[in-house]
Design a protein around this motif. Sequence first.
Motif, PDB file in Angstrom:
ATOM      1  N   ASP A 248       0.823  -1.213   0.000  1.00  0.00           N
ATOM      2  CA  ASP A 248       0.000   0.000   0.000  1.00  0.00           C
ATOM      3  C   ASP A 248       0.854   1.259   0.000  1.00  0.00           C
ATOM      4  OD1 ASP A 248      -2.254  -1.580   0.019  1.00  0.00           O
ATOM      5  OD2 ASP A 248      -2.637  -1.370   2.177  1.00  0.00           O
ATOM      6  N   LEU A 249       1.891   1.276   0.824  1.00  0.00           N
ATOM      7  CA  LEU A 249       2.779   2.445   0.869  1.00  0.00           C
ATOM      8  C   LEU A 249       3.471   2.654  -0.479  1.00  0.00           C
ATOM      9  CD1 LEU A 249       4.423   2.066   4.413  1.00  0.00           C
ATOM     10  CD2 LEU A 249       3.073   4.016   3.617  1.00  0.00           C
ATOM     11  N   ILE A 250       3.903   1.570  -1.086  1.00  0.00           N
ATOM     12  CA  ILE A 250       4.590   1.675  -2.383  1.00  0.00           C
ATOM     13  C   ILE A 250       3.624   2.166  -3.461  1.00  0.00           C
ATOM     14  CG2 ILE A 250       5.741   0.354  -4.201  1.00  0.00           C
ATOM     15  CD1 ILE A 250       6.842  -1.465  -1.924  1.00  0.00           C
ATOM     16  N   SER A 251       2.420   1.630  -3.471  1.00  0.00           N
ATOM     17  CA  SER A 251       1.445   2.009  -4.500  1.00  0.00           C
ATOM     18  C   SER A 251       1.041   3.476  -4.396  1.00  0.00           C
ATOM     19  CB  SER A 251       0.206   1.116  -4.396  1.00  0.00           C
ATOM     20  OG  SER A 251       0.538  -0.234  -4.691  1.00  0.00           O
ATOM     21  N   LYS A 252       1.025   4.014  -3.192  1.00  0.00           N
ATOM     22  CA  LYS A 252       0.634   5.408  -2.994  1.00  0.00           C
ATOM     23  C   LYS A 252       1.768   6.391  -3.315  1.00  0.00           C
ATOM     24  CE  LYS A 252      -2.747   4.312   0.619  1.00  0.00           C
ATOM     25  NZ  LYS A 252      -3.024   4.354   2.086  1.00  0.00           N
ATOM     26  N   ALA A 277      10.231  -4.622  -8.992  1.00  0.00           N
ATOM     27  CA  ALA A 277      10.546  -3.305  -9.549  1.00  0.00           C
ATOM     28  C   ALA A 277       9.801  -3.052 -10.861  1.00  0.00           C
ATOM     29  CB  ALA A 277      12.045  -3.170  -9.755  1.00  0.00           C
ATOM     30  N   GLU A 278       9.796  -4.042 -11.733  1.00  0.00           N
ATOM     31  CA  GLU A 278       9.172  -3.848 -13.041  1.00  0.00           C
ATOM     32  C   GLU A 278       7.647  -3.836 -12.960  1.00  0.00           C
ATOM     33  OE1 GLU A 278      10.871  -6.830 -15.586  1.00  0.00           O
ATOM     34  OE2 GLU A 278      12.687  -5.627 -15.963  1.00  0.00           O
ATOM     35  N   ARG A 279       7.105  -4.414 -11.914  1.00  0.00           N
ATOM     36  CA  ARG A 279       5.640  -4.431 -11.787  1.00  0.00           C
ATOM     37  C   ARG A 279       5.083  -3.036 -11.545  1.00  0.00           C
ATOM     38  NH1 ARG A 279       1.893  -7.860 -12.089  1.00  0.00           N
ATOM     39  NH2 ARG A 279      -0.011  -7.867 -10.834  1.00  0.00           N
ATOM     40  N   GLN A 280       5.873  -2.187 -10.848  1.00  0.00           N
ATOM     41  CA  GLN A 280       5.364  -0.847 -10.537  1.00  0.00           C
ATOM     42  C   GLN A 280       6.339   0.266 -10.910  1.00  0.00           C
ATOM     43  OE1 GLN A 280       3.517   0.386  -7.012  1.00  0.00           O
ATOM     44  NE2 GLN A 280       1.810  -1.038  -7.193  1.00  0.00           N
ATOM     45  N   LYS A 376       2.295   2.012 -13.764  1.00  0.00           N
ATOM     46  CA  LYS A 376       3.325   2.698 -14.521  1.00  0.00           C
ATOM     47  C   LYS A 376       3.629   4.044 -13.871  1.00  0.00           C
ATOM     48  CE  LYS A 376       3.914  -0.339 -17.810  1.00  0.00           C
ATOM     49  NZ  LYS A 376       5.192  -1.083 -17.913  1.00  0.00           N
ATOM     50  N   ARG A 377       4.900   4.423 -13.894  1.00  0.00           N
ATOM     51  CA  ARG A 377       5.319   5.730 -13.375  1.00  0.00           C
ATOM     52  C   ARG A 377       6.203   6.396 -14.424  1.00  0.00           C
ATOM     53  NH1 ARG A 377       5.360   2.512  -8.563  1.00  0.00           N
ATOM     54  NH2 ARG A 377       4.146   3.469  -6.870  1.00  0.00           N
ATOM     55  N   GLU A 378       5.597   6.870 -15.468  1.00  0.00           N
ATOM     56  CA  GLU A 378       6.338   7.414 -16.597  1.00  0.00           C
ATOM     57  C   GLU A 378       7.161   8.641 -16.206  1.00  0.00           C
ATOM     58  OE1 GLU A 378       3.657   8.039 -19.798  1.00  0.00           O
ATOM     59  OE2 GLU A 378       3.170   5.912 -20.041  1.00  0.00           O
TER      60      GLU A 378
END
Length: 630
Positions: A248-252, A277-280, A376-378
């Motif tokens: 949750d912390l990573i996704s936010k 790493a590649e998932r997010q 994704k975090r472009e």
Amino acid sequence: MAKAAGVAAAGFVAQPRSLMAAPIPSIAIPKEVPATLSEPAKAGSFEGKGMSGAEVFAKLCKEEELAAMFCCPGNYTVINAIAAAGVPAYGGRTEGAMCAAADGFSRVTGEVTACSGTEGPGFTHMIMNIAAASAARTPLLVLASNMQMAGDDREAFIQTGYQQPLTEGIKKYGKRLVAPNRVHEYGAYAFRNLKGGVPGPVHLDFPGEVARARFTDAGSLTDYYGKEKYRSESRPGASNKEVQQAADLISKAARPLLIAGQGVFQRKAWDALKLVAERQDIAVVTSGPTRGHWPDDHRLSAACSPDALMSADLVIFIGQYCMPSPGEYRLAPEVKAIRVHPVQEDLGRNWPLDLGIVSDEKIFLEALANALPAKKREAWVGELATARAAFEKQNLDHYALGLKHSQATGHLHPAVMAKEVHDFFYKGAIDPKQTVSGSGGWTTGLFASRWLRANRPGQSVVCAYQYGAIGPDLAMMIGAGAAVQRGVGPQAPYKGAPALVVTSDAGVAYSMFELDTAAKYKIPIISVIYNNNSWGMWPSAVSSARSMHMYLFQENLRYDKMAEGLGARGEYVRTVEEMRGALQRSYAAAAKEGVSTLINVQALKEFTSGKDYPPGIALNAEPGVGAFAH
């Protein structure tokens, strides 16, 4: 009789004159070296005269798959038994350098290795490199003999010393073995500590009464049973709730940064790390004494993107065994932090946490990969790329300045040396994932480490990691080279390839004689020696009267010629063109003939000074390429 003696004396005096006309013999490897290396293993047995205490211990080491032992002759009963049992063994020139070689072997494989020395001088010679291994959390088994208990407190004969207090603070566990029938039991203690939790050096010393004791049946030994009974492979794992909290912390977070420490390498968790790493689109940078468990050339690598580090809004430490304080890493003061560590007591030390999780690194990463939704975090990936381009431009600007300085002085600037090494090993015909490398020295190391790359597990060693020892570099990389020659662990796909070390004239003095060891065991290493005629800290003497002499060496020493006297090749370079040619010839000799080369790069001490020859030197950003403090 007097006349006969006179004739004999005359003959003795005349003999050297005749020898002067004889050719000087070539350096040769003794025939006994390949002969004894090819002998079959011969482990001890309870039958007949029985097993010595040393043989009991050696049998345990073999069963525990001790990866290698590096030593000088001394502690004879123990090292002979370990070699005879079939553990790969290497005998070198100094105990300190062999300790560093064992450390280097472990750093590029993750395996337990051993070093050994004799009672007093041999053991104390290893101290600096035991401490370096401790800072690196290397699973290093330190072995030493210790004369006889019968001589305690009597200063009997020579070399007597009480060892265990000397390694306090630089070991995970230690024991002087005083009860012969407990030698197997304490061997089990050693491997429980070497293969469980956070690794570190283990120091055992063997008095003569223990090493030479005889056992004709297993019943006379305490706790004589196999490793499946005296230690466990079980590892701590995070709860589902903790994994979800982390997810949750990573996704936010908008710009999460994962710092993959030594634990990720030790637990061979690089595939699980890749999934996470590649998932997010999580940025990753490695830390620790070994680099490559996250590739520098990956689009999510922050190793060469120091300008982006301050943008991270969440940092996830996984396997960070040597924990920095917040000001030691280039991260924002308010950054949120998660730390995953196998030992609960270390959580919260040095760095305030938003979430602390007790878990094995691999188990946690595998669980986290299943819990994270894809994202994704472009913008974050783009910022990493921009910062990477800025870092590369800075390096190229330094190279351009270095070229001007080199042409003006007729000596090679360290920025030029470093880039030429980079281009040869990563931009030419050689597979950029192949060559295991390491660097050390002050001016040398700070420039070279900005250019050395690690694109697969175990490819690069940070020789000076945390402890900052000057000197282990060459020996450490000979040990790493031994692992490559045998294709151990992550080195298997590159078995037989040469290894590379870039170090300084100050550092090479500590282990240069191990080029003899490299030749003896056919471990081809390319040693690039930055020769600036001084200790790198010479600027500290500029404003102090009567001090500079302590920092200087004779100018223009020929380390290349010294190497030739040890059975290696020597190259001497002062220009870019000479450097390129030397690298080509050195690599060809290493790859085709198994021969090592020392390249003497003649420089000037003044290149260290930013006032005289900008840019001078500065500590590199941590974590990332060039980092060595944590």
